[in-house]
Design a protein around this motif. Structure first.
Motif, PDB file in Angstrom:
ATOM      1  N   UNK A   1       0.530  -1.256  -0.209  1.00 26.96           N
ATOM      2  CA  UNK A   1      -0.036  -0.436  -0.709  1.00 26.96           C
ATOM      3  C   UNK A   1       1.384   1.491   0.188  1.00 26.96           C
ATOM      4  N   UNK A   2       0.668   2.712  -0.360  1.00 24.64           N
ATOM      5  CA  UNK A   2       1.579   3.161  -0.568  1.00 24.64           C
ATOM      6  C   UNK A   2       0.778   4.275   0.598  1.00 24.64           C
ATOM      7  N   UNK A   3       1.913   4.321   0.504  1.00 24.22           N
ATOM      8  CA  UNK A   3       1.918   6.165   2.173  1.00 24.22           C
ATOM      9  C   UNK A   3       1.397   5.547   3.424  1.00 24.22           C
ATOM     10  N   UNK A   4       1.786   4.033   3.451  1.00 23.48           N
ATOM     11  CA  UNK A   4       1.636   3.014   4.774  1.00 23.48           C
ATOM     12  C   UNK A   4       1.620   3.078   5.950  1.00 23.48           C
ATOM     13  N   UNK A   5       3.051   3.844   5.880  1.00 26.65           N
ATOM     14  CA  UNK A   5       3.684   3.936   7.708  1.00 26.65           C
ATOM     15  C   UNK A   5       2.897   5.763   6.931  1.00 26.65           C
ATOM     16  N   UNK A   6       3.216   6.302   6.500  1.00 25.58           N
ATOM     17  CA  UNK A   6       2.385   8.010   7.579  1.00 25.58           C
ATOM     18  C   UNK A   6       1.398   8.164   7.933  1.00 25.58           C
TER      19      UNK A   6
END
Length: 257
Positions: A1-6
């Motif tokens: 998934x894109x930008x998950x950690x943010x």
């Protein structure tokens, strides 16, 4: 998934739920037996080893467009930080199914490197309306896309993935459903590598399916990209398929952020 950690904890939880729901619905719609996929979860995605008998051609050409459609429906009306967008990578090769801490195999390493390629991340950013960007290993592209053309070959962007910190380099192909990734790359000033059909060698003497640097890593044997086979083919090199559940020439698929 894109930008998950943010994402915060709540949005990560919702994204994981959405991911599983979308994958379940996509596989049901396509008739894929996801129950028998060997899945190694990663929080923001998964690594899946598909069973013998899976249509490589169907997985390569049909999975990404369906997931893209379902995700765009899911994302409609959501705030940008809550939307789920995926990178999908497909490769094939020998994989040990009895590993003590996962699935050992060069094919697994390769598909994980492809999914983390800067070119694939850039493609997903470039097409803001898309929900999925796909990357195929060169072998998968040649075996499936070039021969059967269910997806238009001219819409694939040919890239040389180079991750020096991982000592990895390979030719791969990027596709974004409903978009022309190759044309967009040219408009962005990205020089397209020579086609495999070009009778002349690249500047370093590489021709066809070799990369413009050190030769790409290979898992050996016949190969097709990450879930490869589209059609009636079985995962693996099509020679001998083990049913013992130990070691198999299977296709590795990785979807991630």
């Amino acid at each position: 998934m894109e930008s998950y950690s943010g994402r915060d904890n709540v949005l990560q939880y919702r994204a994981q739920m959405a991911f599983q729901k979308i994958m379940k619905h996509a596989c049901e719609e396509l008739g894929f037996d996801r129950v028998n996929w060997l899945i190694q979860q990663g929080g923001d995605g998964e690594l899946a080893i598909l069973p013998p008998g899976t249509s490589e051609r169907a997985v390569v050409t049909r999975l990404t467009p369906v997931v893209d459609r379902l995700l765009r429906e899911y994302n409609r009306g959501l705030a940008p930080e809550a939307r789920v967008r995926l990178r999908i990578g497909i490769h094939e090769g020998l994989v040990h199914l009895d590993g003590a801490n996962g699935y050992p195999g060069d094919a697994v390493v390769t598909v994980c490197r492809l999914i983390d390629s800067p070119q694939l991340k850039a493609a997903l950013r470039r097409f803001a309306g898309a929900a999925v960007a796909l990357i195929l290993s060169d072998r998968i592209h040649q075996d499936i896309v070039r021969h059967y053309q269910d997806l238009r070959p001219e819409h694939f962007q040919r890239v040389a993935v180079h991750l020096p910190e991982k000592n990895f380099e390979a030719v791969a192909w990027i596709y974004v459903p409903g978009e022309n990734a190759a044309d967009a790359a040219m408009n962005d000033g990205v020089e397209a590598p020579r086609s495999r059909d070009n009778p002349e060698a690249d500047s370093d003497g590489a021709v066809g399916r070799t990369s413009p640097g050190p030769p790409p890593q290979s898992s050996g044997g016949q190969s097709f990209h990450h879930i490869t086979s589209h059609g009636v083919n079985a995962f693996g090199n099509g020679n001998v398929i083990s049913t013992s559940g130990l070691t198999d020439n299977t296709a590795a698929r990785r979807s991630n952020s």
